[in-house]
Design an enzyme around this catalytic site. Sequence first.
Site, mmCIF file in Angstrom:
data_model
loop_
_atom_site.group_PDB
_atom_site.id
_atom_site.type_symbol
_atom_site.label_atom_id
_atom_site.label_comp_id
_atom_site.label_asym_id
_atom_site.label_seq_id
_atom_site.Cartn_x
_atom_site.Cartn_y
_atom_site.Cartn_z
ATOM 1 N N TYR A 9 33.272 22.299 67.134
ATOM 2 C CA TYR A 9 33.183 20.908 66.440
ATOM 3 C C TYR A 9 32.214 20.889 65.268
ATOM 4 O O TYR A 9 31.128 21.390 65.440
ATOM 5 C CB TYR A 9 32.775 19.782 67.460
ATOM 6 C CG TYR A 9 32.628 18.383 66.939
ATOM 7 C CD1 TYR A 9 33.842 17.580 66.788
ATOM 8 C CD2 TYR A 9 31.478 18.039 66.174
ATOM 9 C CE1 TYR A 9 33.781 16.427 66.229
ATOM 10 C CE2 TYR A 9 31.325 16.832 65.680
ATOM 11 C CZ TYR A 9 32.422 15.957 65.751
ATOM 12 O OH TYR A 9 32.636 14.777 64.971
ATOM 13 N N TRP B 260 32.208 20.047 60.433
ATOM 14 C CA TRP B 260 32.971 20.074 59.292
ATOM 15 C C TRP B 260 33.320 21.252 58.733
ATOM 16 O O TRP B 260 34.446 21.598 58.150
ATOM 17 C CB TRP B 260 32.024 19.223 58.341
ATOM 18 C CG TRP B 260 31.852 17.876 58.454
ATOM 19 C CD1 TRP B 260 31.327 17.048 59.443
ATOM 20 C CD2 TRP B 260 32.619 16.814 57.771
ATOM 21 N NE1 TRP B 260 31.455 15.965 59.389
ATOM 22 C CE2 TRP B 260 32.321 15.610 58.157
ATOM 23 C CE3 TRP B 260 33.239 16.867 56.419
ATOM 24 C CZ2 TRP B 260 32.843 14.583 57.719
ATOM 25 C CZ3 TRP B 260 33.536 15.648 55.809
ATOM 26 C CH2 TRP B 260 33.232 14.429 56.292
#
Length: 768
Positions: A103, A105
């Site tokens: 998890y 960006w």
Amino acid sequence: MAHWGMFTAQSSDGEVTSVVPDRGDADPSPALGNIPGSVRHRSRVRRPAVRRGWLRDGPGASNDRGNDSFVELEWDEFIDLLAGELRRVVDTHGNEAIYGGSYGWASSGRFHHAQSQLHRFLNTIGGYTRSVNSYSLGATGVIMPRVVGTHWKLFARSTSWEVIAKHTELMVCFGGVPRKNTGTNHGGTSNHPTRDALDRFRARGGQLVSISPLRDDVDGAARWLAPVPGTDVALMLGLAYVLASEGLHDTDFLARYCTGYDRFEDYLLGRSDGVPKDPAWASVITGLPTDVIAALARQMAAHTTMVTVTWSLQRVRGGEQAPWMGITLAAMLGGIGTPGAGFGHGYGSMNEPGLAPVPYPLPTFWQGVNPVQTFVPVAAVSDMLLDPGGRFEYDGRSLTYPDIKLVHWAGGNPFHHHQDIGRLRRALARPETIVVHDPYWTPLARHADFVVPSTTSLERDDLSCTRNDPLMVAMQQAVPRYADARDDYDTLSMLAAKLGVAERFTEGRTAEQWLRHMYGQWQGFVRAAGHPVPDFDEFWRTGSYRMDTEDGLTLFEEFRADPVGQPLRTPSGRIEIFSSDIDGFGYDDCPGHPTWLEPTEWLGGARSADFPLHLIANQPKSRLHSQLDHGAVSQASKVQGREPIRLHPGDAESRGIAEGDVVRVFNDRGACLAGAVLDDAVSRGVAQLSTGAWYDPLDPADPQSMCVHGNPNVLTSDEHTSKLAQGCTGQHALVDIELWTGAVPPIRAYEQPTFVVGSAGWARSTGG
């Protein structure tokens, strides 16, 4: 292309030395300044490494995670070990025992995207336990589909800035419109229009009301209302009471486009519980004067009003209520679906809301199908690891936490995202093996058993685009790979070969061939729809391609025009102010209509007697989350090397704190050091400490140790928004602050761990 903008990089001797923002960007993000010097930074992972305790004692030897040394291995030996461990876990415990966390960006590229790469690989070996929703939007990702039948449309097809600048008369912004967050967009962005749009809105006579404990949550002229943090729902109810009691609400809109308003009005006016939610009631909770609340409600009814709610408001206990109440308030005003009025969720939370969408799908690296059906809400990772077999409620279902033996993570830093780091560290001690892919020795990498040295986006070719930006960008390699780093695709291809699934994972393609394949598939689809698209070689040579966009959108305009022919995807086809489904779940922490629920962390509660300051743990101005915290822009924001904490001068004076002092921020969950910044743009009784400083414990062996760098997640609570969504509540925490009088500890967050020279066989034969 990076998440915070399009740029051209200059390099020398294997390092990016400077970046130049794209000329077409009206307001480039300062976070681009973190890129120079990042490729060869001292925190880079140089070569494959395995934790010494894991090599010595085998899987399950987890007591020293975060405080152990590592052994750097050759790639072949490393891959053999890791492939063997994956095979052992699958054969012994099944694929459900693998948590594919991943998890974060990561890269803005469409192919070299860490989550997509890892999840495709895990699917080829039989699947994995997955997470659902996000830390940013855990509550709204569940509540909004039940209320308006969608979640993604609230951002991807939101009312455009162009329409707001032209038609809106009054913006009432719960959480403000913090421009610092609009520097960022997943998949990159070629323009940042927020500042220009708000300037044009004001120049036309538009008025903006910012409702936030932080005055600078809006740039430029705005009326600032600062209620007690966490009381936005109570304020909205007070506004709604005025609309209903004075006949200022749009009864025709509520009857035609909504369902359940009558049930909500019984609660609003006090007919169901004997407590009218009038401005006097709201004033007691929010601290705002009664006449201010009433006057704002009348102003909203008299103008073309846009009601906006930032994402931050739903990251608290009962976080489902703020966006639900926001859209209810907008429905009472009757402007939903008309130009310049209605509801917005996320303006100022990211760059995407307000941007024109691309009308066709984007190139995609297909992840395949996950045969494992088990999942957990992303914010429940500590619960899952600490309570295997435990039961939990989620969105009307009763589910069971799996027994995770191996965590495989590529990209992202949960020490930034997750709450109550002490509890997270205890949870991360439970799996038998943790595998982390990362370019840097982040806090998660330091808690791993296998550390994979990944390349950065500057060291590889990729293509970048997003659903709300016209430019597709050729991300061309700027510098050679650092040390022994490899693309995740190469690493996972090697693992796939060892596990006998190479063809399924790679389909016989190199990374370059995948780029051409993805582009070619997309090109064929778009050309078939009648849009001219250049061949790949021409696109790569020119560096970008401008796609079509749908300009001038108004959220829910089709539904407004034809509610029968274009219904919402809700059980009633209308806006569900009262949801029979949610009501039927019987959750005490998420009733069937918007409701004021007292937050755990708020200044009116019992905890405030011991911890009298309300900490806002928001997103930083100087970086994206924790990415490139070691960059020049991020470092320039630090105070004596620590993350800055802003507090009102009056609160500082009463504690003997001066500008630039190192302070200890603490509560009953933990403590951290931070650098004091005195600022009257922060309300009295409030402190603001951004997330993203790399976790740096004074004693790495102690999960409860003070963070000397200023990570607020040692202070935040690992409770969830409600049984409905199980979202994160990391925005608020009650704390106290005191002057730090001891020796100031050094910052070690960006240093290399300790290494032991040897091999896997050596470590096991000698005891390490």
